[in-house]
Design an enzyme around this catalytic site. Structure first.
Site, PDB file in Angstrom:
ATOM      1  N   ASP A   1       1.187  -0.951   0.133  1.00 56.44           N
ATOM      2  CA  ASP A   1       0.139  -0.013  -0.072  1.00 56.44           C
ATOM      3  C   ASP A   1       0.742   1.066   0.052  1.00 56.44           C
ATOM      4  O   ASP A   1       0.910   2.307  -0.471  1.00 56.44           O
ATOM      5  CB  ASP A   1      -1.023   0.534   1.433  1.00 56.44           C
ATOM      6  CG  ASP A   1      -2.008  -1.049   1.217  1.00 56.44           C
ATOM      7  OD1 ASP A   1      -2.480  -1.196  -0.039  1.00 56.44           O
ATOM      8  OD2 ASP A   1      -3.032  -1.425   2.112  1.00 56.44           O
TER       9      ASP A   1
ATOM     10  N   ASP B   1      -2.492  12.899  22.624  1.00 57.14           N
ATOM     11  CA  ASP B   1      -1.778  12.690  21.592  1.00 57.14           C
ATOM     12  C   ASP B   1      -1.849  12.840  20.345  1.00 57.14           C
ATOM     13  O   ASP B   1      -0.374  13.065  19.657  1.00 57.14           O
ATOM     14  CB  ASP B   1      -1.390  10.769  21.152  1.00 57.14           C
ATOM     15  CG  ASP B   1      -0.864  10.164  23.374  1.00 57.14           C
ATOM     16  OD1 ASP B   1      -0.400  11.177  23.721  1.00 57.14           O
ATOM     17  OD2 ASP B   1      -0.819   9.086  22.897  1.00 57.14           O
TER      18      ASP B   1
ATOM     19  N   THR C   1      -9.335   3.393   6.120  1.00 56.33           N
ATOM     20  CA  THR C   1      -9.912   1.749   6.723  1.00 56.33           C
ATOM     21  C   THR C   1      -7.729   1.994   7.329  1.00 56.33           C
ATOM     22  O   THR C   1      -7.443   0.488   7.390  1.00 56.33           O
ATOM     23  CB  THR C   1      -9.840   1.041   6.122  1.00 56.33           C
ATOM     24  OG1 THR C   1      -8.745   1.879   4.364  1.00 56.33           O
ATOM     25  CG2 THR C   1     -10.898   1.061   5.335  1.00 56.33           C
TER      26      THR C   1
ATOM     27  N   ASN D   1      -6.816   5.854  10.443  1.00 55.01           N
ATOM     28  CA  ASN D   1      -7.616   6.356  11.289  1.00 55.01           C
ATOM     29  C   ASN D   1      -8.783   4.935  11.628  1.00 55.01           C
ATOM     30  O   ASN D   1      -9.041   5.258  13.265  1.00 55.01           O
ATOM     31  CB  ASN D   1      -8.868   6.951  10.157  1.00 55.01           C
ATOM     32  CG  ASN D   1     -10.342   6.998  10.591  1.00 55.01           C
ATOM     33  OD1 ASN D   1     -10.015   8.423  10.831  1.00 55.01           O
ATOM     34  ND2 ASN D   1     -11.238   6.179  10.062  1.00 55.01           N
TER      35      ASN D   1
ATOM     36  N   SER E   1      -7.188   2.166  12.910  1.00 49.44           N
ATOM     37  CA  SER E   1      -6.617   1.816  14.086  1.00 49.44           C
ATOM     38  C   SER E   1      -6.899   3.292  14.846  1.00 49.44           C
ATOM     39  O   SER E   1      -6.882   2.329  16.549  1.00 49.44           O
ATOM     40  CB  SER E   1      -5.636   2.338  13.216  1.00 49.44           C
ATOM     41  OG  SER E   1      -4.816   0.948  12.520  1.00 49.44           O
TER      42      SER E   1
END
Length: 257
Positions: free
Chosen positions: A46, A146, A157, A160, A162
């Site tokens: 990716d 954070d 997917t 974001n 995660s």
């Protein structure tokens, strides 16, 4: 109707699998330079296909990825057979990236594009303290976290998701604003925003709580202000096999365990 194209070029990541695939395909199919091609066959993962999408932005060239990396969410299945037919019948996905404009502690302005997301991260052990405005209107006076990210549907997917952000259908005219380990406000889990809006994030106490900003893989250190909006004047094109289209993959992700 099958797609008409003149020539293809193979581009491979440095991974051994990708290099071997490039040699195999070049032996089977005519391979021209990237400048001469109207389709770039990207071999890798990716991250590599994102590099190719950035490299071909506004060129009109189409990117067809085949997975020779680890995750390969954006990629098609690797096969040496029937490549020209697969490209001819592939589905076109147009991508408008986000434009990130940053101002750092020295007053320097920098502009970068992001196909997946723009993210802000704390630079030290201190949490970041941020002010969030949407189209000039304050929406969060103080976000202690954070970090925070603004994602396109294409990137929803990835990081974001995660960070517990929502998955967006590829066709949705939305962006996801997602906090990273928010401390205050505790119950804020993010927002869905129309793609037409401009998001501005101000770093509060930047010397005490320094923050970096990242557009995909381009990082700017010690920012004090970040503006993000969709770059409608920039377009990249990604091809996906019709039986495993990018849109279908994003939809399927919402029903996984």
């Amino acid at each position: 109707m099958p797609r008409q194209f003149r020539a293809i070029a193979f581009a491979a990541s440095t991974a051994d699998e990708a290099q071997i695939a490039s040699q195999e395909l070049s032996a089977r199919y005519e391979n021209v330079s990237a400048e001469e091609a109207d389709v770039i066959v990207a071999l890798g993962g990716d991250g590599f296909v994102l590099q190719m999408l950035h490299a071909t932005m506004n060129s009109g060239k189409l990117v067809y990825g085949m997975n020779r990396g680890s995750v390969g969410f954006l990629m098609n299945e690797y096969s040496i057979e029937n490549l020209l037919e697969r490209i001819a019948h592939a589905v076109e996905n147009s991508i408008h990236p986000l434009k990130m404009e940053t101002e750092d502690e020295h007053g320097d302005i920098r502009v970068e594009l992001a196909i997946n997301e723009v993210a802000l991260f704390r630079q030290s052990y201190q949490t970041a303290k941020l002010r969030v405005l949407v189209d000039g209107r304050q929406r969060l006076a103080e976000l202690i976290c954070d970090g925070v990210l603004l994602s396109t549907p294409a990137g929803s997917t990835a990081y974001n998701f995660s960070a517990h952000g929502p998955i967006l259908p590829l066709e949705a005219p939305l962006m996801a604003l997602t906090p990273i380990s928010a401390f205050r406000p505790r119950r804020w889990r993010g927002a869905l925003l129309p793609e037409r809006v401009r998001v501005e994030i101000e770093v509060l106490e930047p010397r005490k709580r320094p923050v970096n900003a990242v557009a995909d893989n381009k990082e700017v250190k010690s920012v004090v202000r970040v503006k993000v909006e969709q770059a409608k004047d920039h377009t990249a094109w990604l091809l996906s096999d019709p039986d495993h289209s990018w849109s279908d993959r994003i939809l399927a992700e919402q029903f996984l365990d």
